[in-house]
Design a protein around this motif. Structure first.
Motif, PDB file in Angstrom:
ATOM      1  N   ARG A 134      46.668  23.495  55.201  1.00  0.00           N
ATOM      2  CA  ARG A 134      45.623  24.442  54.787  1.00  0.00           C
ATOM      3  C   ARG A 134      44.290  24.096  55.436  1.00  0.00           C
ATOM      4  O   ARG A 134      43.498  24.995  55.746  1.00  0.00           O
ATOM      5  N   THR A 148      42.334  26.879  57.557  1.00  0.00           N
ATOM      6  CA  THR A 148      40.955  27.285  57.281  1.00  0.00           C
ATOM      7  C   THR A 148      40.106  27.214  58.542  1.00  0.00           C
ATOM      8  O   THR A 148      39.301  28.110  58.824  1.00  0.00           O
ATOM      9  N   HIS A 170      40.861  30.114  60.783  1.00  0.00           N
ATOM     10  CA  HIS A 170      40.331  31.389  60.286  1.00  0.00           C
ATOM     11  C   HIS A 170      38.898  31.613  60.758  1.00  0.00           C
ATOM     12  O   HIS A 170      38.489  32.757  60.989  1.00  0.00           O
ATOM     13  N   TYR A 171      38.138  30.531  60.913  1.00  0.00           N
ATOM     14  CA  TYR A 171      36.729  30.658  61.298  1.00  0.00           C
ATOM     15  C   TYR A 171      36.467  30.209  62.736  1.00  0.00           C
ATOM     16  O   TYR A 171      35.302  30.170  63.164  1.00  0.00           O
ATOM     17  N   LEU A 185      31.843  31.059  57.306  1.00  0.00           N
ATOM     18  CA  LEU A 185      32.338  30.038  56.391  1.00  0.00           C
ATOM     19  C   LEU A 185      31.354  29.811  55.244  1.00  0.00           C
ATOM     20  O   LEU A 185      31.744  29.735  54.067  1.00  0.00           O
ATOM     21  N   ASP A 241      39.863  21.626  51.927  1.00  0.00           N
ATOM     22  CA  ASP A 241      40.667  22.506  52.781  1.00  0.00           C
ATOM     23  C   ASP A 241      40.424  23.979  52.486  1.00  0.00           C
ATOM     24  O   ASP A 241      41.127  24.847  53.029  1.00  0.00           O
ATOM     25  N   THR A 242      39.447  24.312  51.636  1.00  0.00           N
ATOM     26  CA  THR A 242      39.087  25.711  51.345  1.00  0.00           C
ATOM     27  C   THR A 242      37.563  25.814  51.274  1.00  0.00           C
ATOM     28  O   THR A 242      36.868  24.810  51.063  1.00  0.00           O
ATOM     29  N   PRO A 243      37.009  27.019  51.429  1.00  0.00           N
ATOM     30  CA  PRO A 243      35.551  27.180  51.309  1.00  0.00           C
ATOM     31  C   PRO A 243      35.025  26.736  49.948  1.00  0.00           C
ATOM     32  O   PRO A 243      33.948  26.141  49.861  1.00  0.00           O
TER      33      PRO A 243
END
Length: 327
Positions: free
Chosen positions: A88, A92, A95-96, A113, A155-157
């Motif tokens: 993850r 992430t 994704h950005y 982000l 691992d996430t915003p």
């Protein structure tokens, strides 16, 4: 004895029967009665039967069910973040990442982000993230640098927001901000300097507080020195003054109120063009030493960069009444 006469057909058989007939003739019709004005109208008017002479008890209202209790305001259910995984973390980043370079997150990707993480790009957090990732260029994070977030299990915003909040709190909390002892000794005209009183021995709890404060101060210094390297050109040995003042305002002003006056001095003296590493380092030490202190009693014998000495002299010149009182 008079003779009995015969009963005619019109007479009733007995008194009871006669009474009933007389009552029937005298009683008005209960259901069909005409008013004087409506004699010509053959339509009968319905009249309700007479009410009973006995007063009836008022009817009890029917029992109703009690109103339902108001439902408590629904509390927002916190969203549980998924467990950290390296996969993850890489997803992430992808994704950005820059569409033209999947191994780099550019300024545009960082802005997206931060929007998703609900973090402002205007404060110190972009620098904190760069420090955490050990970035070599401001506004750019490579995939290898991004992998340093695994130590924080980010691992996430949302996890990034929590981690940056915790880091900012640890560096800027008032409980970890204990200024260093002022190097200057208060002077009196014509007399020897008064020695500072001996500090009281620290308790075990006091020693623990001092230890934590020293560790927090060292951690902040590492972050502060990283910013000098990050914000200057890789090949340059100095940081231009405009960039330096902006970085000071972001990194130091929240922690030291004296920085606002130092920046005012720099703006009033445009001859200062750049900041070398020694001036950058000593500015932080000066802030620790001078914070919440009266610069009228500043020790001029201490070795500080010339810009800081001139700032102290400028501060004293702005308060001539304090100079007279001190003398």
């Amino acid at each position: 004895m008079p003779p009995k006469r015969k009963r005619t057909a019109e007479e009733p058989a007995d008194a009871t029967t006669a009474t009933k007939k007389r009552a029937t003739k005298a009683a008005p019709a209960a259901t069909t009665r005409k008013t004087r004005g409506d004699m010509s109208n053959s339509t009968p008017v319905s009249v309700p039967p007479a009410a009973s002479s006995k007063a009836s008890a008022p009817a009890k209202p029917p029992k109703t069910a009690p109103p339902p209790k108001a439902a408590a305001a629904a509390q927002p259910v916190p969203v549980k973040e998924p467990e950290y995984t390296l996969t993850r973390l890489n997803e992430t980043f992808a994704h950005y990442a820059d569409p033209n370079n999947q191994k780099m997150m550019s300024t545009e990707g960082l802005q997206r982000l931060f929007e998703d993480a609900e973090i402002s790009m205007e404060g110190v957090v972009p620098l904190l993230l760069a420090w955490t990732c050990k970035s070599e260029e401001f506004g750019v994070i490579t995939l290898d640098e991004w992998s340093n977030l695994r130590d924080l299990r980010v691992d996430t915003p949302r996890k990034l927001q929590i981690a940056m909040d915790d880091l900012s709190r640890s560096l800027y909390s008032s409980s970890t901000h204990i200024p260093a002892p002022l190097a200057a000794v208060k002077k009196k005209k014509g007399k020897k300097p008064e020695p500072e009183p001996e500090p009281e021995p620290l308790t075990e709890q006091g020693i623990d507080v001092e230890r934590k404060a020293a560790a927090a101060r060292q951690k902040f210094k590492e972050f502060y020195m990283f910013c000098f390297t990050l914000m200057k050109n890789s090949e340059a040995r100095v940081l231009d003054m405009e960039t330096a003042t902006v970085t000071w305002s972001v990194v130091l002003q929240e922690k030291f109120t004296i920085v606002a006056r130092l920046q005012e001095f720099i703006q009033a003296h445009p001859s200062y063009k750049a900041v070398n590493k020694d001036l950058w380092t000593m500015t932080l030490e000066f802030c620790y030493a001078a914070e919440n202190k009266d610069l009228m009693n500043w020790n001029d014998d201490e070795s500080w960069p010339s810009m800081l000495d001139e700032f102290v002299a400028w501060e004293k010149s702005r308060r001539p009444e304090d100079v007279e009182m001190a003398s």
